[in-house]
Design a protein around this motif. Structure first.
Motif, PDB file in Angstrom:
ATOM      1  N   SER A  28       0.841  -1.206   0.000  1.00  0.00           N
ATOM      2  CA  SER A  28       0.000   0.000   0.000  1.00  0.00           C
ATOM      3  C   SER A  28       0.864   1.239   0.000  1.00  0.00           C
ATOM      4  O   SER A  28       1.949   1.258   0.586  1.00  0.00           O
ATOM      5  CB  SER A  28      -0.892  -0.003   1.243  1.00  0.00           C
ATOM      6  N   ILE A  29       0.371   2.268  -0.675  1.00  0.00           N
ATOM      7  CA  ILE A  29       1.155   3.486  -0.811  1.00  0.00           C
ATOM      8  C   ILE A  29       0.346   4.701  -0.388  1.00  0.00           C
ATOM      9  O   ILE A  29      -0.882   4.663  -0.346  1.00  0.00           O
ATOM     10  CB  ILE A  29       1.639   3.689  -2.267  1.00  0.00           C
ATOM     11  N   ASN A  30       1.060   5.775  -0.081  1.00  0.00           N
ATOM     12  CA  ASN A  30       0.419   7.069   0.137  1.00  0.00           C
ATOM     13  C   ASN A  30       0.399   7.878  -1.157  1.00  0.00           C
ATOM     14  O   ASN A  30      -0.548   8.597  -1.434  1.00  0.00           O
ATOM     15  CB  ASN A  30       1.153   7.862   1.216  1.00  0.00           C
ATOM     16  N   ASN A  31       1.502   7.786  -1.904  1.00  0.00           N
ATOM     17  CA  ASN A  31       1.536   8.462  -3.187  1.00  0.00           C
ATOM     18  C   ASN A  31       2.509   7.747  -4.109  1.00  0.00           C
ATOM     19  O   ASN A  31       3.292   6.887  -3.666  1.00  0.00           O
ATOM     20  CB  ASN A  31       1.911   9.939  -3.042  1.00  0.00           C
ATOM     21  N   LEU A  32       2.442   8.073  -5.374  1.00  0.00           N
ATOM     22  CA  LEU A  32       3.349   7.519  -6.365  1.00  0.00           C
ATOM     23  C   LEU A  32       3.861   8.687  -7.198  1.00  0.00           C
ATOM     24  O   LEU A  32       3.093   9.585  -7.551  1.00  0.00           O
ATOM     25  CB  LEU A  32       2.637   6.498  -7.254  1.00  0.00           C
ATOM     26  N   GLN A  33       5.145   8.681  -7.474  1.00  0.00           N
ATOM     27  CA  GLN A  33       5.753   9.777  -8.220  1.00  0.00           C
ATOM     28  C   GLN A  33       6.464   9.232  -9.454  1.00  0.00           C
ATOM     29  O   GLN A  33       6.938   8.096  -9.455  1.00  0.00           O
ATOM     30  CB  GLN A  33       6.770  10.515  -7.331  1.00  0.00           C
ATOM     31  N   TRP A  34       6.542  10.065 -10.472  1.00  0.00           N
ATOM     32  CA  TRP A  34       7.310   9.742 -11.670  1.00  0.00           C
ATOM     33  C   TRP A  34       8.442  10.752 -11.812  1.00  0.00           C
ATOM     34  O   TRP A  34       8.250  11.952 -11.603  1.00  0.00           O
ATOM     35  CB  TRP A  34       6.427   9.779 -12.915  1.00  0.00           C
ATOM     36  N   TYR A  35       9.611  10.220 -12.175  1.00  0.00           N
ATOM     37  CA  TYR A  35      10.804  11.035 -12.379  1.00  0.00           C
ATOM     38  C   TYR A  35      11.391  10.733 -13.748  1.00  0.00           C
ATOM     39  O   TYR A  35      11.233   9.632 -14.275  1.00  0.00           O
ATOM     40  CB  TYR A  35      11.863  10.729 -11.313  1.00  0.00           C
ATOM     41  N   ARG A  36      12.089  11.700 -14.290  1.00  0.00           N
ATOM     42  CA  ARG A  36      12.819  11.527 -15.549  1.00  0.00           C
ATOM     43  C   ARG A  36      14.305  11.686 -15.277  1.00  0.00           C
ATOM     44  O   ARG A  36      14.725  12.536 -14.489  1.00  0.00           O
ATOM     45  CB  ARG A  36      12.382  12.579 -16.583  1.00  0.00           C
ATOM     46  N   GLN A  37      15.110  10.861 -15.960  1.00  0.00           N
ATOM     47  CA  GLN A  37      16.559  10.969 -15.850  1.00  0.00           C
ATOM     48  C   GLN A  37      17.154  11.023 -17.253  1.00  0.00           C
ATOM     49  O   GLN A  37      17.085  10.041 -18.001  1.00  0.00           O
ATOM     50  CB  GLN A  37      17.169   9.793 -15.079  1.00  0.00           C
ATOM     51  N   ASN A  38      17.705  12.160 -17.588  1.00  0.00           N
ATOM     52  CA  ASN A  38      18.452  12.266 -18.832  1.00  0.00           C
ATOM     53  C   ASN A  38      19.835  11.645 -18.633  1.00  0.00           C
ATOM     54  O   ASN A  38      20.340  11.599 -17.512  1.00  0.00           O
ATOM     55  CB  ASN A  38      18.577  13.723 -19.267  1.00  0.00           C
ATOM     56  N   SER A  39      20.426  11.197 -19.722  1.00  0.00           N
ATOM     57  CA  SER A  39      21.692  10.492 -19.656  1.00  0.00           C
ATOM     58  C   SER A  39      22.748  11.324 -18.930  1.00  0.00           C
ATOM     59  O   SER A  39      22.982  12.488 -19.267  1.00  0.00           O
ATOM     60  CB  SER A  39      22.174  10.159 -21.069  1.00  0.00           C
ATOM     61  N   GLY A  40      23.370  10.740 -17.921  1.00  0.00           N
ATOM     62  CA  GLY A  40      24.429  11.419 -17.188  1.00  0.00           C
ATOM     63  C   GLY A  40      23.962  12.499 -16.229  1.00  0.00           C
ATOM     64  O   GLY A  40      24.781  13.274 -15.734  1.00  0.00           O
ATOM     65  N   ARG A  41      22.678  12.548 -15.967  1.00  0.00           N
ATOM     66  CA  ARG A  41      22.142  13.588 -15.095  1.00  0.00           C
ATOM     67  C   ARG A  41      21.373  12.980 -13.931  1.00  0.00           C
ATOM     68  O   ARG A  41      21.151  11.770 -13.857  1.00  0.00           O
ATOM     69  CB  ARG A  41      21.198  14.511 -15.887  1.00  0.00           C
ATOM     70  N   GLY A  42      20.982  13.837 -13.002  1.00  0.00           N
ATOM     71  CA  GLY A  42      20.162  13.390 -11.893  1.00  0.00           C
ATOM     72  C   GLY A  42      18.704  13.267 -12.280  1.00  0.00           C
ATOM     73  O   GLY A  42      18.304  13.658 -13.373  1.00  0.00           O
ATOM     74  N   LEU A  43      17.918  12.730 -11.386  1.00  0.00           N
ATOM     75  CA  LEU A  43      16.494  12.565 -11.645  1.00  0.00           C
ATOM     76  C   LEU A  43      15.757  13.878 -11.428  1.00  0.00           C
ATOM     77  O   LEU A  43      16.089  14.652 -10.525  1.00  0.00           O
ATOM     78  CB  LEU A  43      15.898  11.495 -10.727  1.00  0.00           C
ATOM     79  N   VAL A  44      14.756  14.085 -12.247  1.00  0.00           N
ATOM     80  CA  VAL A  44      13.929  15.292 -12.156  1.00  0.00           C
ATOM     81  C   VAL A  44      12.486  14.871 -11.926  1.00  0.00           C
ATOM     82  O   VAL A  44      11.954  14.027 -12.648  1.00  0.00           O
ATOM     83  CB  VAL A  44      14.040  16.140 -13.438  1.00  0.00           C
ATOM     84  N   HIS A  45      11.869  15.463 -10.905  1.00  0.00           N
ATOM     85  CA  HIS A  45      10.490  15.133 -10.584  1.00  0.00           C
ATOM     86  C   HIS A  45       9.549  15.601 -11.688  1.00  0.00           C
ATOM     87  O   HIS A  45       9.654  16.731 -12.175  1.00  0.00           O
ATOM     88  CB  HIS A  45      10.110  15.797  -9.264  1.00  0.00           C
ATOM     89  N   LEU A  46       8.618  14.710 -12.080  1.00  0.00           N
ATOM     90  CA  LEU A  46       7.642  15.056 -13.112  1.00  0.00           C
ATOM     91  C   LEU A  46       6.266  15.301 -12.530  1.00  0.00           C
ATOM     92  O   LEU A  46       5.630  16.325 -12.782  1.00  0.00           O
ATOM     93  CB  LEU A  46       7.554  13.937 -14.152  1.00  0.00           C
ATOM     94  N   ILE A  47       5.785  14.333 -11.757  1.00  0.00           N
ATOM     95  CA  ILE A  47       4.392  14.407 -11.315  1.00  0.00           C
ATOM     96  C   ILE A  47       4.202  13.482 -10.115  1.00  0.00           C
ATOM     97  O   ILE A  47       4.869  12.457  -9.994  1.00  0.00           O
ATOM     98  CB  ILE A  47       3.456  14.037 -12.485  1.00  0.00           C
ATOM     99  N   LEU A  48       3.319  13.878  -9.229  1.00  0.00           N
ATOM    100  CA  LEU A  48       2.969  13.083  -8.053  1.00  0.00           C
ATOM    101  C   LEU A  48       1.469  12.839  -8.071  1.00  0.00           C
ATOM    102  O   LEU A  48       0.694  13.771  -8.324  1.00  0.00           O
ATOM    103  CB  LEU A  48       3.377  13.828  -6.777  1.00  0.00           C
TER     104      LEU A  48
END
Lengths: 112, 116
Positions: A28-48
């Motif tokens: 069970s979860i409270n929320n789910l998030q999606w992140y994007r990671q471009n090559s060689g970079r950190g993750l960037v939050h997209l949507i919760l």
């Protein structure tokens, strides 16, 4: 075992097409998030999306959540070359970002 | 004006050496994290700190020692490096912790560690 698992592991489509990625989780979860990671970079939050929400939109992104099936999908419409990246889902099982657990990601390639 | 910055970006070293990775955030966040991303892109949390206090230690070998001199900094020191430590290490921060259900993480650009 990891909480979120993305499917497919890799996806290659033509520019302009829609891309759909799926995420399944176990507890069970409270929320789910999606992140994007471009090559060689950190993750960037997209949507919760919270557990009491079923669908959420942000620009060309559409996220759905089905808590009965413990799954989520990320749809990117009218894809662009710049959307080429890895996309990760992350689940918050007990509340608070300190418990975010990530999947292995879907590698999306947009062909011009 | 980078939000979460970590240094160095690349770190190549021999087995058995000791190395450190530094991380700083200028977002005023209370919580900072270290994540490890392996060659299969699997991202796993290692540690989290809230206001300089250790909150999470995810069964990481004690060769890894995080240090948080203040809430804007979280450094990672690794002793006696092993081949299996080769990975990309990400620092991240979030505004708070607790029961909030809208916390999102801000990531640094990663440190690629190669142990030879």
């Amino acid at each position: 075992s990891q909480q979120g698992e993305e499917d497919p592991q890799a996806l290659s489509i033509q520019e302009g097409e829609n891309a759909t990625m799926n995420c399944s989780y176990k507890t069970s979860i409270n929320n789910l998030q999606w992140y994007r990671q471009n090559s060689g970079r950190g993750l960037v939050h997209l949507i919760l999306i919270r557990s009491n929400e079923r669908e959420k939109h942000s620009g060309r992104l559409r996220v759905t959540l089905d808590t009965s099936k413990k799954s989520s999908s990320l749809l990117i419409t009218a894809s662009r070359a710049a959307d080429t990246a890895s996309y990760f889902c992350a689940t918050d099982r007990t509340g608070g970002a300190q418990k975010l657990v990530f999947g292995q990601g879907t590698r999306l390639t947009i062909n011009p | 004006d980078t939000a979460v910055s970590q240094t160095p970006k690349y770190l190549v070293t021999q087995m058995g050496n000791d190395k450190s990775i530094k991380c700083e955030q200028n977002l005023g966040h209370d919580t900072m994290y270290w994540y490890k991303q392996d060659s299969k892109k699997f991202l796993k949390i290692m540690f989290s700190y809230n206001n300089k206090e250790l909150i999470i230690n995810e069964t990481v070998p004690n060769r890894f020692s995080p240090k948080s001199p203040d809430k804007a900094h979280l450094n990672l020191h690794i002793n006696s490096l092993e081949l299996g430590d080769s990975a990309v290490y990400f620092c991240a921060s979030s505004q708070g912790l607790g029961e909030a259900t809208n916390e999102k993480l801000f990531f640094g650009s990663g440190t690629q560690l190669s142990v030879l």
